[in-house]
Scaffold this active site. Structure first.
Site, PDB file in Angstrom:
ATOM      1  N   ARG A  61       0.998  -1.210   0.081  1.00  0.00           N
ATOM      2  CA  ARG A  61       0.122  -0.073   0.070  1.00  0.00           C
ATOM      3  C   ARG A  61       0.888   1.352  -0.019  1.00  0.00           C
ATOM      4  O   ARG A  61       0.410   2.208  -0.400  1.00  0.00           O
ATOM      5  CB  ARG A  61      -0.798   0.037   1.125  1.00  0.00           C
ATOM      6  CG  ARG A  61      -1.780   1.344   1.272  1.00  0.00           C
ATOM      7  CD  ARG A  61      -2.983   1.112   2.407  1.00  0.00           C
ATOM      8  NE  ARG A  61      -2.590   0.501   3.471  1.00  0.00           N
ATOM      9  CZ  ARG A  61      -1.874   1.217   4.605  1.00  0.00           C
ATOM     10  NH1 ARG A  61      -1.498   2.463   4.266  1.00  0.00           N
ATOM     11  NH2 ARG A  61      -1.705   0.644   5.862  1.00  0.00           N
ATOM     12  N   TYR A 114     -12.749  18.607 -16.365  1.00  0.00           N
ATOM     13  CA  TYR A 114     -13.396  17.263 -16.540  1.00  0.00           C
ATOM     14  C   TYR A 114     -14.473  16.967 -15.358  1.00  0.00           C
ATOM     15  O   TYR A 114     -14.472  17.432 -14.272  1.00  0.00           O
ATOM     16  CB  TYR A 114     -12.415  16.148 -16.324  1.00  0.00           C
ATOM     17  CG  TYR A 114     -12.820  14.680 -16.066  1.00  0.00           C
ATOM     18  CD1 TYR A 114     -13.593  14.346 -16.989  1.00  0.00           C
ATOM     19  CD2 TYR A 114     -12.731  13.967 -14.920  1.00  0.00           C
ATOM     20  CE1 TYR A 114     -13.974  12.713 -16.990  1.00  0.00           C
ATOM     21  CE2 TYR A 114     -13.172  12.825 -14.618  1.00  0.00           C
ATOM     22  CZ  TYR A 114     -13.939  12.222 -15.815  1.00  0.00           C
ATOM     23  OH  TYR A 114     -14.520  11.109 -15.511  1.00  0.00           O
ATOM     24  N   LYS A 211      -5.032   6.977 -19.590  1.00  0.00           N
ATOM     25  CA  LYS A 211      -5.296   7.617 -20.943  1.00  0.00           C
ATOM     26  C   LYS A 211      -4.117   7.414 -21.824  1.00  0.00           C
ATOM     27  O   LYS A 211      -3.597   6.526 -22.267  1.00  0.00           O
ATOM     28  CB  LYS A 211      -5.884   9.052 -20.797  1.00  0.00           C
ATOM     29  CG  LYS A 211      -7.092   9.353 -19.831  1.00  0.00           C
ATOM     30  CD  LYS A 211      -8.221   8.582 -20.242  1.00  0.00           C
ATOM     31  CE  LYS A 211      -9.547   8.795 -19.223  1.00  0.00           C
ATOM     32  NZ  LYS A 211      -9.403   8.586 -17.787  1.00  0.00           N
TER      33      LYS A 211
END
Length: 400
Positions: A61, A114, A211
């Site tokens: 983590r 966005y 992306k």
């Protein structure tokens, strides 16, 4: 003479940066290390690593070798001194904002961010007692005026999603610094190949690595980097405690995708410009938005601060949603999906992609018509993309 990374071109950085330290057993590719824990026989060494005084890993983590290779590659591409990663792009955005904002703070941004980012500004931050001011994108004077009143963060996105509006990053960074604000830029659409906001005076640069960095629509991820290592350490600490950790397999896939980032962007930009120019000639198209067009409102600014204009464009059609319903299913070489940045061309209206979380009224207030179609150009042959759109428009015309 050995070249430094500062002397190396982006294409070479994308292939080689951040990997050498992680190669093992003579391998030429970084390994995927899925181990959750990393063991130590020496208790003192374990402690030194755990408190950050010695390099190493203790728990997945917190850090992971495969993930760190991804962070290092982005760091070098953006010209940063430090970077930390996240499970998604929205995790990068939200964790960065929540790290530095506390009740009573003020943040200044633009209206065209966005949709997920906009929801943080309009829904979540106000509940935390944070004053959010959203200015018209491109109205630099208004942004400067609001920033001068005082703010903790100036948050920008350029080009914006989905209308690809451009903000003068250098000018806004100067305004932010003068006011003592942390200046943050979402650089997802431009990519490090085309734009390096840190060189323009920005403090922090964000990416949805899902992306263009990954480029193959098969891995989720996010990243933030900056010149000030202390800022990144604070974000890392927030992320390690709150748990939005990048998966090592996703990190590997994105690193592999990044090797062709420069090549992909060249072809995708070629396709985007050709398609944008063609769309300007289509009678049913009302507006075309692409920074590479001389008709774009801030084309000159984009030309000044970007090395290339990117692979994203959007256009609005007459007839609104009804036309969208008729046009998009007729495209042969386009995915109709809520993603972007992949090697395949992907299309979709803002109402089901970037701003699906928003109401029609909220989209209208942001200047996003219901008939707006976002296009992420892929690496297909340019003539095939153009022919595909031409036949789709022709089919609509014949049925009318």
């Amino acid at each position: 003479m050995t070249k430094s990374w500062n002397e190396t071109q982006a294409g070479t950085k994308a292939v080689w940066a951040g990997e050498k330290d992680y190669l093992v057993h003579g391998a030429t590719q970084i390994p995927v290390i899925p181990s959750v824990a990393f063991g130590y026989d020496d208790m003192d060494e374990w402690y030194e690593v755990a408190v950050g005084r010695k390099k190493g890993h203790i728990y997945g983590r917190n850090t992971n070798p495969t993930v760190q290779a991804f962070e290092d590659k982005v760091k070098i591409l953006e010209g940063a001194n430090a970077a930390t990663s996240f499970s998604t792009g929205m995790a990068a955005i939200s964790n960065t904002l929540y790290t530095f904002l506390t009740p009573g703070d003020r943040i200044v941004s633009i209206k065209d961010t966005y949709g997920g980012t906009n929801k943080i500004f309009t829904e979540f931050l106000p509940k935390m007692g944070i004053d959010v001011v959203l200015c018209d994108t491109g109205d630099h004077e208004a942004i400067e005026k609001e920033v001068a009143k005082g703010c903790s963060i100036l948050y920008l996105e350029s080009p914006t999603n989905p209308t690809v509006k451009i903000t003068d990053i250098k000018r806004m960074a100067q305004a932010g610094k003068k006011a003592g604000a942390i200046v943050v830029v979402d650089n997802t659409f431009a990519t490090p190949v085309n734009q390096n906001p840190l060189a323009l005076g920005v403090d922090l640069v964000l990416h949805s690595a899902t992306k263009f960095l990954g480029g193959h629509a098969d891995a989720l991820g996010g990243v933030v980097c900056g010149l000030d290592e202390q800022l990144i350490k604070k974000i890392y600490h927030y992320r390690e405690i709150n748990g939005a950790t990048m998966d090592p397999w996703a990190a590997y896939l994105i690193v592999r995708g990044m090797k062709t980032l420069s090549l992909r962007m060249k072809k995708q930009e070629e396709n985007a410009l050709a398609l944008a120019q063609y769309l300007q000639s289509v009678s049913i198209v009302e507006d075309v938005y692409y920074p590479g067009l001389e008709t774009h409102l801030n084309h000159d600014i984009a030309k000044e601060q970007m090395k290339g204009f990117g692979a994203m464009l959007s256009f609005a059609v007459k007839g609104g949603v009804d036309t969208v319903r008729e046009l998009l299913p007729r495209l042969q070489f386009s995915h109709r999906a809520a993603n972007l940045g992949a090697v395949e061309t992907t299309v979709g209206p803002a109402r089901t992609t970037s701003h699906v979380e928003c109401t029609p009224e909220e989209r209208a207030a942001m200047g996003i018509p219901e008939g707006l179609i976002r296009v992420s150009c892929g690496i297909e042959d340019t003539t095939d993309i153009l022919d595909d759109f031409k036949q789709a428009f022709q089919a609509i015309k014949m049925e009318q």
